[in-house]
Write an enzyme that holds these catalytic residues in place. Structure first.
Site, short mmCIF file in Angstrom:
data_model
loop_
_atom_site.label_atom_id
_atom_site.label_comp_id
_atom_site.label_asym_id
_atom_site.label_seq_id
_atom_site.Cartn_x
_atom_site.Cartn_y
_atom_site.Cartn_z
CG ASN A 154 -9.46 -0.93 1.46
OD1 ASN A 154 -9.04 -2.21 1.71
ND2 ASN A 154 -9.36 -0.26 2.44
CD GLU A 155 -10.48 -2.31 5.67
OE1 GLU A 155 -10.37 -1.19 6.53
OE2 GLU A 155 -9.70 -3.31 6.31
CD GLU A 161 -2.90 1.16 2.45
OE1 GLU A 161 -3.04 0.19 3.13
OE2 GLU A 161 -4.04 2.07 2.51
CE1 TYR A 185 -3.70 -5.87 9.37
CE2 TYR A 185 -5.85 -4.89 9.04
CZ TYR A 185 -4.71 -5.30 8.54
OH TYR A 185 -4.54 -4.86 7.28
CG ASN A 206 -8.12 2.63 5.25
OD1 ASN A 206 -8.75 1.67 4.70
ND2 ASN A 206 -7.36 2.61 6.43
CD GLU A 250 -6.33 -4.54 4.13
OE1 GLU A 250 -6.01 -4.13 5.58
OE2 GLU A 250 -6.86 -3.72 3.54
O1 AHR Z 1 -3.04 -2.65 6.20
C1 AHR Z 1 -3.57 -1.30 6.94
C2 AHR Z 1 -4.99 -0.55 6.61
O2 AHR Z 1 -5.73 -1.34 7.30
C3 AHR Z 1 -5.70 -0.91 5.31
O3 AHR Z 1 -5.14 0.53 4.49
C4 AHR Z 1 -6.77 -0.90 5.49
O4 AHR Z 1 -7.52 -1.57 4.58
C5 AHR Z 1 -6.99 -1.64 6.79
O5 AHR Z 1 -8.01 -0.76 7.71
#
Ligand code: AHR
Length: 504
Positions: A176-177, A29, A248, A74, A296
């Site tokens: 994305n998201e 990214e 995450y 993002n 992710e």
């Molecule tokens: O990987 C970091 C960020 O985490 C990414 O930009 C986003 O898609 C997610 O929230």
């Protein structure tokens, strides 16, 4: 007190499915120093003629990353692809709203394509589209620029920029998201579902063979989780191939036992998304299955200071530069096991991210590149985790956790390669006790041990740093720990360890 023996049996008659090489994808990214001074640093002693760091390229190859998602994250929700092509000196500087940084566009589509070519033939692009501030028209324009051979305005523009051959991008993320309120251009599930369907339909008019990923939830904890997926897929089921998942994990309030069990959440997330996809498929009376793109995943200490956006609009700030411990690597290995255990439906996955930003590879501007603790489980899984995942049902002692209740101390999977060799990947979640393990090899033809590699350390917080880049690395299990006898693998897993046991 010693723990009772954990066990499982391996029988190729009971398999989960084939591993898609895209399970070992990663993510670049435009965020912090992932691109600038990460993979791209003109003037660095190791930089090649394209400004790509050859020391990093070598580590990316060793890591074995396959599909590489780009350019966000993002970031993509404010990205204008046109800014990132053509003569570098003409490219505009832009505000990157997602990360409060200044984007110079010195690195763009052509440079990313050159990077992938140098990584090797196993690497492929996974291009994310901006469906935050942009829509169908811009997605089509990028597709034409990138993939159409020549003879049209945008394909000829690419040729005029020096890229005669098309980039050949097969795999595309439709935004994305988009479920996240933090996302530029965040939408409701209904709004996004329509936009994803319209974009997918148009892209397939240009090329029916594209593979498309619709945005799922950016976490299982999102309030809209599951309803989001069901609503988006109700609009787009026949038009897309994958739904995305992001997750995450970090240790909360010193609760290390729950952190070590993070894969419990990942596995339930996967199973809940599979159930939701199949529910929509059933409602639509469709024979098609939607697969999962876990595009992710990682350990990420979001609560630490290094994850906070800077005040100024600086170029390539140090952001999200988490330094991973041995404990993090064990959790990370367990997340890899969770992905492999669901290889029948998770056919794309991207470790977020590749360099410097919550990454397995770190660099210093003008200085060296080195491997984080998490580098090793990924490289080993990518190397030895190709083939058929066998159905591993463990019988293990458990331990209590605040978040997930009683959890197995053993987390494991096994992959049989085409040549019949088998690799067992196993984590012992106990922080204090060695865990005896017996694997009944019944239906397999394996009978000898090739290697038992262990990642564990007397200091669970040990990590690799700029000044001590080789502090942590996998080591062979102690002599006599592991043997194959009477049709069984017999071993003991060190406390808090990631293990790769190869059998031939
Ligand atoms: O990987 C970091 C960020 O985490 C990414 O930009 C986003 O898609 C997610 O929230």
């Amino acid at each position: 007190m010693s723990l009772r023996t954990s066990r499982f049996a391996l029988d190729p008659a009971f398999a989960v499915g084939e591993v898609d090489p895209r399970l070992f994808g990663s993510f670049v990214e435009h965020l912090g120093r992932c691109v600038y001074t990460g993979i791209h640093e003109p003037g660095h002693p190791a930089a090649d003629e394209d400004g790509l760091r050859t020391d990093v390229l070598a580590l990316v190859r060793e890591l074995g990353a396959t599909a590489i998602r780009y350019p966000g994250g993002n970031f993509v929700s404010g990205f204008k692809w046109e800014d990132s092509v053509g003569p570098v000196e003409d490219r505009p500087r832009r505000l990157d709203l997602a990360w409060h940084s200044t984007e110079t566009n010195r690195f763009g589509l052509s440079e990313f394509h050159a990077f992938l070519k140098k990584v090797g033939s196993h690497a492929e692009p996974m291009m994310a589209l901006n469906l935050g501030t942009r829509g169908v028209a811009e997605a089509l324009e990028l597709q034409e620029y990138a993939n159409h051979p020549s003879g049209t305005a945008l394909s000829d523009l690419r040729v005029s920029h020096g890229d005669k051959e098309p980039f050949g991008i097969k795999l595309w993320c439709l935004g994305n998201e988009m479920d996240g309120p933090w996302q530029t251009g965040h939408k409701t599930a209904e709004e996004y579902g329509r936009l994803a369907a319209e974009t997918a339909r148009a892209m397939r008019q240009l090329d029916p063979s594209v593979e498309l990923v619709a945005c799922g939830s950016s976490g299982q904890g999102m309030q809209t989780f599951a309803v989001w997926e069901a609503t988006v897929l109700a609009e787009s089921y026949d038009l897309v191939d994958y739904i995305s998942l992001h997750a995450y994990y970090e240790e909360h309030d010193g609760d290390r036992d729950s952190f070590l069990a993070s894969a419990v959440d990942m596995e339930s997330f996967i199973e809940n998304v599979v159930a939701t996809c199949d529910h929509v498929g059933a409602r639509l009376k469709s024979k098609k299955k939607i697969n999962l793109s876990f595009d992710e995943w990682n350990v990420w200490y979001q609560t630490r200071a290094e994850s906070k956006p800077p005040e100024e609009w600086v170029e390539a700030p140090r952001l999200l530069e988490d330094l991973y411990t041995v404990t993090d690597a064990v959790v990370f290995g367990s997340l890899l096991i969770a992905l492999l255990r669901h290889a029948d439906r998770v056919t794309v996955a991207c470790l977020a991210q590749l360099v410097n930003v919550i990454a397995p590879i770190m660099t210093e501007p003008g200085g060296p590149a080195w491997r984080q603790t998490t580098f090793f489980p990924f490289a080993q899984a990518s190397r030895y985790g190709r083939g058929t995942v066998l159905d591993v049902r463990v019988d293990s002692p458990t331990y209590p956790t605040q978040r997930y209740g009683d959890v197995d101390l053993l987390h494991a999977t096994a992959v049989q390669a085409d040549d019949g060799t088998v690799t067992v990947f196993a984590v012992n979640r106990s922080r204090t006790e060695a865990l005896p393990l017996t694997v009944d090899l019944r239906g397999t033809s394996v009978g000898s041990l090739v290697e038992h590699s262990v990642l564990a350390d007397a200091d669970p917080d040990a990590r690799n740093t700029l000044t001590d880049p080789e502090r942590v690395a996998p080591h062979p299990a102690a002599e006599g720990t592991t043997s194959v006898r009477d049709g069984s693998l017999v071993t003991t897993l060190e406390p808090l360890s990631w293990n790769v046991i190869r059998l031939a």
